[in-house]
Design an enzyme around this catalytic site. Structure first.
Site, PDB file in Angstrom:
ATOM      1  N   TYR A   1      -8.901   0.381  -3.070  1.00  0.00           N
ATOM      2  CA  TYR A   1      -8.204   1.637  -2.782  1.00  0.00           C
ATOM      3  C   TYR A   1      -7.311   1.487  -1.559  1.00  0.00           C
ATOM      4  CZ  TYR A   1      -7.309   6.528  -1.679  1.00  0.00           C
ATOM      5  OH  TYR A   1      -6.687   7.725  -1.406  1.00  0.00           O
TER       6      TYR A   1
ATOM      7  N   LYS B   1      -3.158   1.676  -1.589  1.00  0.00           N
ATOM      8  CA  LYS B   1      -2.479   2.742  -0.858  1.00  0.00           C
ATOM      9  C   LYS B   1      -1.580   2.177   0.237  1.00  0.00           C
ATOM     10  CE  LYS B   1      -3.159   6.725  -1.333  1.00  0.00           C
ATOM     11  NZ  LYS B   1      -2.512   7.765  -2.182  1.00  0.00           N
TER      12      LYS B   1
END
Length: 355
Positions: free
Chosen positions: A155, A159
């Site tokens: 994640y 991002k």
């Protein structure tokens, strides 16, 4: 410039963060025309104003994205859409391809189409995880000068890469910025509070990993939504936020253990005793769980990563967001916890006991 009617397209607008941004924008600028694109239709737990238009779109499909942009012709794009792996998958690699496809490639698709569609303002809902998901180090009172962690979790990595694309795309024709909310709570929270509340039924509340003094940023989702509105206002006027990233939080760091205790107290639960578990022991247990699940092909919520996460120090300075955006948290941490617990109790179908 915000007194002029603007067309705003919000990706992921039926989700937790996106719907909060839609509500905040509609309340402050009722003359704005708001369109939401999302794979999922509006849901009861993420209420949208009646005037909002919803278009079903997969952001990894340039064809459906292009059609949505042609229909809406947005002046402003707020890109909140993305996938956050659940706790059982957060520190593993099994979903890496899916996470990157949505968080990175999806962002690139929206960014490219925005450039060619005459979009003036592009705001990316990034995450504090672009920095703090590097669990090898503590993150006390960090600021935007800290480097992004391009090797951390699937994640955080996805991002960070997507955020870099957005910031590098800022130009005189289309100004961009990125907001990095901390861990969020509030109406419609489907990860943080439910996981902490579930510890009551699993008899896990007495167990404390580490010293329990590690500070976290926890932010009410409506505060994060306010920051998005301030970013729009800035990029439509002074543009001092162009090409910049901002940490967004309540600016009230709280010990993670105290946060959990406060939630349990709202549900009428106090741990009957407290047992300290050394981080080293928990870390070894996490390794054993990872090994077992690797052999059996199952998933686990306890891993070396989750142990490090529970013991992590992770809070940021809010100076940059205050100085450039004028951001200050409207909902304090105590009220944020109360409102979150009341919302979750309502979704479970009962009232909280009086405090």
């Amino acid at each position: 410039m915000t007194d002029t009617a603007r067309k705003v397209l919000i990706s992921g607008g039926t989700g937790f963060v996106g719907s909060a941004v839609v509500r905040a924008l509609a309340e402050k600028y009722p003359n704005f025309i708001i369109a939401v694109i999302d794979q999922n239709p509006p849901r009861a737990e993420h209420v949208l104003p009646e005037i909002t238009t919803w278009i079903q779109v997969d952001i990894t499909s340039t064809e459906t994205l292009s059609k949505a942009f042609e229909a809406v012709k947005p002046d402003i794009v707020i890109h909140t859409a993305g996938v956050v792996p659940d706790l059982a998958e957060r520190f593993g690699r099994r979903l890496e391809q899916e996470v990157w496809k949505i968080n990175f490639e999806g962002t690139r698709n929206i960014l490219d189409i925005s450039k060619h569609s005459g979009v003036e303002v592009f705001i990316y809902t990034s995450s504090c995880c672009v920095v703090i998901d590097d669990t090898r180090t503590a993150h006390p009172n960090i600021n935007e000068e800290w480097p992004s962690a391009f090797r951390s979790t699937i994640y955080g990595e996805s991002k960070a890469a997507a955020e870099a694309l957005v910031l590098n795309a800022s130009s005189s024709k289309m100004v961009t910025c990125a907001l990095r909310p901390s861990v969020l709570c509030g109406p419609g929270d489907y990860q943080l509070l439910p996981a902490i509340h579930a510890c009551i039924a699993k008899y896990e509340t007495p167990f404390l990993i580490g010293d329990g003094f590690n500070l976290w940023d926890i932010t009410h989702v409506d505060n994060a939504a306010d920051a998005h509105i301030l970013a729009i206002e800035n990029l439509l006027s002074s543009r001092t936020a162009a090409g910049e990233a901002f940490f967004i939080q309540n600016n009230e760091p709280i010990a993670f253990r105290d946060f959990c205790l406060a939630i349990w107290a709202h549900f009428g639960h106090v741990p009957p005793f407290q047992m300290h578990i050394p981080k080293s022991l928990a870390y070894f247990t996490g390794l054993v769980c990872e090994t077992v699940t690797w052999l059996t092909g199952t998933t686990t919520t306890l891993s070396r990563g989750s142990v490090q996460d529970a013991c992590a120090i992770r809070y940021a300075s809010g100076n940059k967001a205050k100085e450039i955006l004028g951001y200050e948290a409207r909902i304090g941490i105590e009220e944020a916890i109360r409102l979150s617990c009341e919302d979750y109790a309502s979704r479970l179908g009962f009232e909280l006991p009086p405090q």
